[in-house]
Write an enzyme that holds these catalytic residues in place. Structure first.
Site, PDB file in Angstrom:
ATOM      1  N   ARG A 138       0.877  -1.177   0.000  1.00  0.00           N
ATOM      2  CA  ARG A 138       0.000   0.000   0.000  1.00  0.00           C
ATOM      3  C   ARG A 138       0.906   1.216   0.000  1.00  0.00           C
ATOM      4  O   ARG A 138       1.774   1.348   0.865  1.00  0.00           O
ATOM      5  CB  ARG A 138      -0.899  -0.044   1.247  1.00  0.00           C
ATOM      6  N   GLU A 151     -11.193   5.421  -5.402  1.00  0.00           N
ATOM      7  CA  GLU A 151     -11.680   4.047  -5.486  1.00  0.00           C
ATOM      8  C   GLU A 151     -11.989   3.739  -6.951  1.00  0.00           C
ATOM      9  O   GLU A 151     -12.247   4.646  -7.744  1.00  0.00           O
ATOM     10  CB  GLU A 151     -12.943   3.877  -4.632  1.00  0.00           C
ATOM     11  N   ARG A 192      -1.294  -5.160   5.023  1.00  0.00           N
ATOM     12  CA  ARG A 192      -0.501  -4.807   3.849  1.00  0.00           C
ATOM     13  C   ARG A 192       0.724  -4.032   4.319  1.00  0.00           C
ATOM     14  O   ARG A 192       0.660  -3.300   5.310  1.00  0.00           O
ATOM     15  CB  ARG A 192      -1.306  -3.930   2.881  1.00  0.00           C
TER      16      ARG A 192
END
Length: 163
Positions: free
Chosen positions: A48, A56, A90
């Site tokens: 990330r 998004e 992540r």
């Protein structure tokens, strides 16, 4: 011997968490701020991007942001500094291709917002201000909604049975 091996592992983990850069190959681009990378031993890691938040996929510029990140990184060797982990496990990463800071480039091109909740990097802020002034990417729309607000609104709609 056992103590020495444990000490070495702990030392390497500490160095990695303190931003020791390592080379990886980008094997996937999930969206405008998330990569899948492989190390030399073919171990995959989800990365990330530190300090940014991209639209998004279902938002305006979501697909363009993903494509921009893919164009810069997919199937390329990148240098990665892991700065931590997020709540989804992540790795939080600063990513470079050569001398290019990929995280900042996403902000500079208007394909991501500076994620002020998680960084105070003034170079990201300057990149966002310039992108906004030049109406690049998400800033070309007068009513651009930051991803964190979009996610919060979507979550509220999903909880509201009358919606």
């Amino acid at each position: 011997m056992h103590f020495t091996f444990k000490f070495l592992l702990c030392s390497l983990s500490l160095l990695a968490s303190q931003g020791l850069a390592a080379s990886y190959r980008v094997v996937g681009v999930t969206d405008g701020d998330t990569l899948k990378i492989l190390d030399a031993d073919k171990q995959q890691m989800v990365c990330r991007l530190y300090g940014i938040d991209a639209p998004e996929k279902s938002q305006p510029f979501g697909q363009a942001s993903k494509q921009a990140l893919s164009d810069m990184t997919f199937n390329r060797m990148v240098e990665v500094d892991v700065t931590g982990r997020d709540r989804y496990k992540r790795s939080i990463c600063k990513v470079r291709v050569g001398r290019t800071d990929i995280n900042r480039e996403q902000v500079s091109s208007g394909m991501a917002w500076m994620y002020r909740q998680y960084t105070r990097d003034i170079t990201y802020e300057a990149a966002e201000n310039t992108a906004r002034a030049q109406r690049r990417g998400v800033w070309s729309e007068s009513d651009a909604v930051p991803p964190w607000e979009y996610r919060r609104a979507r979550k509220a709609r999903n909880r509201d049975p009358a919606a």
